[in-house]
Design an enzyme around this catalytic site. Sequence first.
Site, PDB file in Angstrom:
ATOM      1  N   GLU A 112     -30.476  28.327  52.101  1.00 26.74           N
ATOM      2  CA  GLU A 112     -31.630  28.125  51.221  1.00 26.74           C
ATOM      3  C   GLU A 112     -31.803  26.664  50.817  1.00 26.74           C
ATOM      4  O   GLU A 112     -32.860  26.272  50.322  1.00 26.74           O
ATOM      5  CB  GLU A 112     -31.486  28.980  49.952  1.00 26.74           C
ATOM      6  N   GLU A 153     -10.680  38.374  58.069  1.00 26.83           N
ATOM      7  CA  GLU A 153     -10.352  37.834  56.742  1.00 26.83           C
ATOM      8  C   GLU A 153      -8.843  37.743  56.510  1.00 26.83           C
ATOM      9  O   GLU A 153      -8.386  36.999  55.648  1.00 26.83           O
ATOM     10  CB  GLU A 153     -10.992  38.668  55.640  1.00 26.83           C
TER      11      GLU A 153
END
Length: 297
Positions: A84, A115
């Site tokens: 963004e 992860e």
Amino acid sequence: MVDLSKLSTEKRNPRTMDLDKMSPLEIATAMNTDDYEVPKAVGLVLPKIATAITWGTEALKNNGRIIYMGAGTSGRLGLLDAVECPPTFGVEPERVVGLIAGGHKAFIKAVEGAEDSTTLGSDDLKAINVTKNDLVVGIAASGRTPYVIHGLRYATELGCKTVAIACTQDSLIGKEALLSIEPIVGPEILTGSTRLKSGTAQKMILNMISTGSMIGIGKAYQNLMVDLMQTNEKLHSRAEKIVIEATGCTAEIAHQALEDANGSAKVAIVMILLDCNEKEAVQKLKKAGGKIRNAIE
């Protein structure tokens, strides 16, 4: 097997023990009530967030980057904040980077085991040529994700400023970073679903870090987005509105100034406020470190 019993993010919420018996309105009400805890928890760590903003501003001023890294929801939130920034602030995509365990494909579909890797975190940082000028922000609600732990450890050893964002006290990732931000939002209404309150808290903090850092390098004048990218008609209109709001000029003058400034709202504003041409406005902004307020005072 990892012992999660001591993590606040994994505890059961006593207010929602009958969640499965609630009506839709009761579920929405329970979630809304519980969400009030998030801004309170974030409010308690504002001084630490301010430090992260300072470090982010310094990184961007020194040709460095803000680099987010996380797994699952945390990694997706980092990517979301990163992507963004270019349209909002007119920065190059590489200035704010989001790394997620398992690569960008993990944004859509989880990559099993990524992860838990003790090497992927540092490998991903090496792949983007992390340097000591970068700010590395590790995000993990549980505060124990190996991908983030080892990424932060590598970045700290390299000399980077490092920040850990977790929703548990005395988190493992916090021990690897120079700065630990730990808003304690309490148990989720759905036990262990940290995309809820924990995710909201993380999103709020990332908003503050990126927005504050961008303001620090002159990407805002007053409370206006003066470097936004004009990629569609709505944003062209918004740029014109920004110039009008900043200068009090007419729509015609704003439109002409934007044309003369090659579409830059920031340059157009300085041109109007100082009654100068595009070249002079660009020079004044450069001398002022990109900040309109410094250029016009």
